[in-house]
Design a protein around this motif. Structure first.
Motif, mmCIF file in Angstrom:
data_model
loop_
_atom_site.group_PDB
_atom_site.id
_atom_site.type_symbol
_atom_site.label_atom_id
_atom_site.label_comp_id
_atom_site.label_asym_id
_atom_site.label_seq_id
_atom_site.Cartn_x
_atom_site.Cartn_y
_atom_site.Cartn_z
ATOM 1 N N LEU A 85 0.829 -1.205 0.000
ATOM 2 C CA LEU A 85 0.000 0.000 0.000
ATOM 3 C C LEU A 85 0.866 1.259 0.000
ATOM 4 N N HIS A 86 1.921 1.242 0.806
ATOM 5 C CA HIS A 86 2.830 2.391 0.861
ATOM 6 C C HIS A 86 3.497 2.627 -0.491
ATOM 7 N N GLU A 87 3.890 1.557 -1.146
ATOM 8 C CA GLU A 87 4.600 1.683 -2.415
ATOM 9 C C GLU A 87 3.670 2.001 -3.584
ATOM 10 N N SER A 88 2.359 1.940 -3.356
ATOM 11 C CA SER A 88 1.399 2.218 -4.434
ATOM 12 C C SER A 88 1.401 3.684 -4.841
ATOM 13 N N GLY A 89 1.818 4.554 -3.909
ATOM 14 C CA GLY A 89 1.836 5.983 -4.211
ATOM 15 C C GLY A 89 0.538 6.698 -3.894
ATOM 16 N N PHE A 90 -0.415 6.017 -3.257
ATOM 17 C CA PHE A 90 -1.705 6.622 -2.908
ATOM 18 C C PHE A 90 -1.800 6.840 -1.402
ATOM 19 N N SER A 91 -2.659 7.763 -1.014
ATOM 20 C CA SER A 91 -2.823 8.062 0.408
ATOM 21 C C SER A 91 -4.168 7.600 0.952
ATOM 22 N N ARG A 92 -5.066 7.127 0.074
ATOM 23 C CA ARG A 92 -6.377 6.613 0.504
ATOM 24 C C ARG A 92 -6.797 5.486 -0.429
ATOM 25 N N PHE A 93 -7.517 4.522 0.138
ATOM 26 C CA PHE A 93 -7.890 3.335 -0.631
ATOM 27 C C PHE A 93 -9.358 2.987 -0.398
ATOM 28 N N PRO A 94 -10.167 2.921 -1.449
ATOM 29 C CA PRO A 94 -11.545 2.463 -1.285
ATOM 30 C C PRO A 94 -11.543 1.008 -0.798
ATOM 31 N N VAL A 95 -12.414 0.722 0.140
ATOM 32 C CA VAL A 95 -12.529 -0.636 0.676
ATOM 33 C C VAL A 95 -13.834 -1.242 0.179
ATOM 34 N N TYR A 96 -13.752 -2.458 -0.367
ATOM 35 C CA TYR A 96 -14.963 -3.099 -0.879
ATOM 36 C C TYR A 96 -15.277 -4.374 -0.105
ATOM 37 N N LYS A 97 -16.539 -4.795 -0.206
ATOM 38 C CA LYS A 97 -17.009 -5.968 0.531
ATOM 39 C C LYS A 97 -16.833 -7.231 -0.299
ATOM 40 N N GLU A 98 -17.677 -7.411 -1.302
ATOM 41 C CA GLU A 98 -17.610 -8.606 -2.135
ATOM 42 C C GLU A 98 -16.900 -8.352 -3.461
ATOM 43 N N SER A 99 -17.182 -7.203 -4.066
ATOM 44 C CA SER A 99 -16.578 -6.849 -5.342
ATOM 45 C C SER A 99 -16.202 -5.366 -5.309
ATOM 46 N N PRO A 100 -15.312 -4.929 -6.204
ATOM 47 C CA PRO A 100 -14.910 -3.516 -6.234
ATOM 48 C C PRO A 100 -16.063 -2.545 -6.459
ATOM 49 N N GLU A 101 -17.220 -3.045 -6.884
ATOM 50 C CA GLU A 101 -18.393 -2.187 -7.053
ATOM 51 C C GLU A 101 -19.085 -1.915 -5.715
ATOM 52 N N ASP A 102 -18.805 -2.755 -4.736
ATOM 53 C CA ASP A 102 -19.486 -2.685 -3.437
ATOM 54 C C ASP A 102 -18.591 -1.985 -2.422
#
Length: 205
Positions: A85-102
């Motif tokens: 996550l640190h190496e991704s270059g982002f400071s926030r990450f959407p969290v999903y339940k079953e799929s990235p749409e959720d």
């Protein structure tokens, strides 16, 4: 100003002219070119962007989904995952339940400090999630930021499909005409990154 305007009308005083956005920008530009002007180039740029940003759409400013890194809520935040996550270059990450749409929450990089071993994403994330349509104008989402006191929204299309995200920093950048980066950001322009990653299609005529 509203009180003086009301008095002017009641007394029959001549009202000041009403200018369009383009006319206001031209006035400021002409004023800045005067030898007696105290308008700086940066100030002129801010005026221009502040007058025009409200006409832009969210889809023209958002971070596209193709470069968004999301994470599943039940994933364990192991040292390996946190390093990724640190190496991704982002400071926030959407969290999903079953799929990235959720989408069910947000994981902030600064919340990963001093986490206990075997902590799940859902135990470290913020559960507040707001959605906006990509066809809304930027002035709409700015008012929504003020109303909700939330700094980023998930962007969806007319079919409620996730197509990106937009942050209050994106709005400020549009007003200032400059990119803003915090200490956790690696990329200056994520839309440019998305364009580089997009597949190149050719068309034969």
């Amino acid at each position: 100003y509203p009180l003086s305007l009301m008095l002017d009308r009641s007394l029959g005083a001549e009202l000041p002219p009403i200018f369009t956005k383009s006319e206001l920008i031209k006035i400021v530009e002409e004023h800045s070119q005067s030898d007696d002007s105290d308008v700086e180039t940066d100030e002129l740029q801010i005026v221009e962007h502040a007058l025009m940003f409200g006409d832009k759409l969210i889809e023209d400013t958002m971070t596209p989904r193709s470069v968004i890194k999301s994470i599943q809520q039940d994933e364990i935040l192991s040292p390996e995952v946190m390093n990724e996550l640190h190496e991704s270059g982002f400071s926030r990450f959407p969290v999903y339940k079953e799929s990235p749409e959720d989408i069910v929450g947000t994981l902030f990089i600064h919340d990963l400090v001093d986490l206990k071993d075997k902590t799940k994403v859902k135990d470290a994330m913020s559960k507040k999630v707001y959605f906006v349509n990509e066809k809304q104008k930027l002035d709409h989402v700015l008012n929504a930021f003020f109303k909700t006191k939330h700094h980023w929204f998930i962007v969806v299309n007319e079919f409620s499909e996730v197509v990106g995200l937009i942050t209050i920093e994106d709005i400020i950048e549009e007003i200032l005409g400059k990119q803003i980066m915090d200490e956790f950001d690696q990329y200056e322009d994520l839309r440019a990154v998305a364009l580089q990653k997009a597949p190149k299609h050719t068309q034969n005529i």
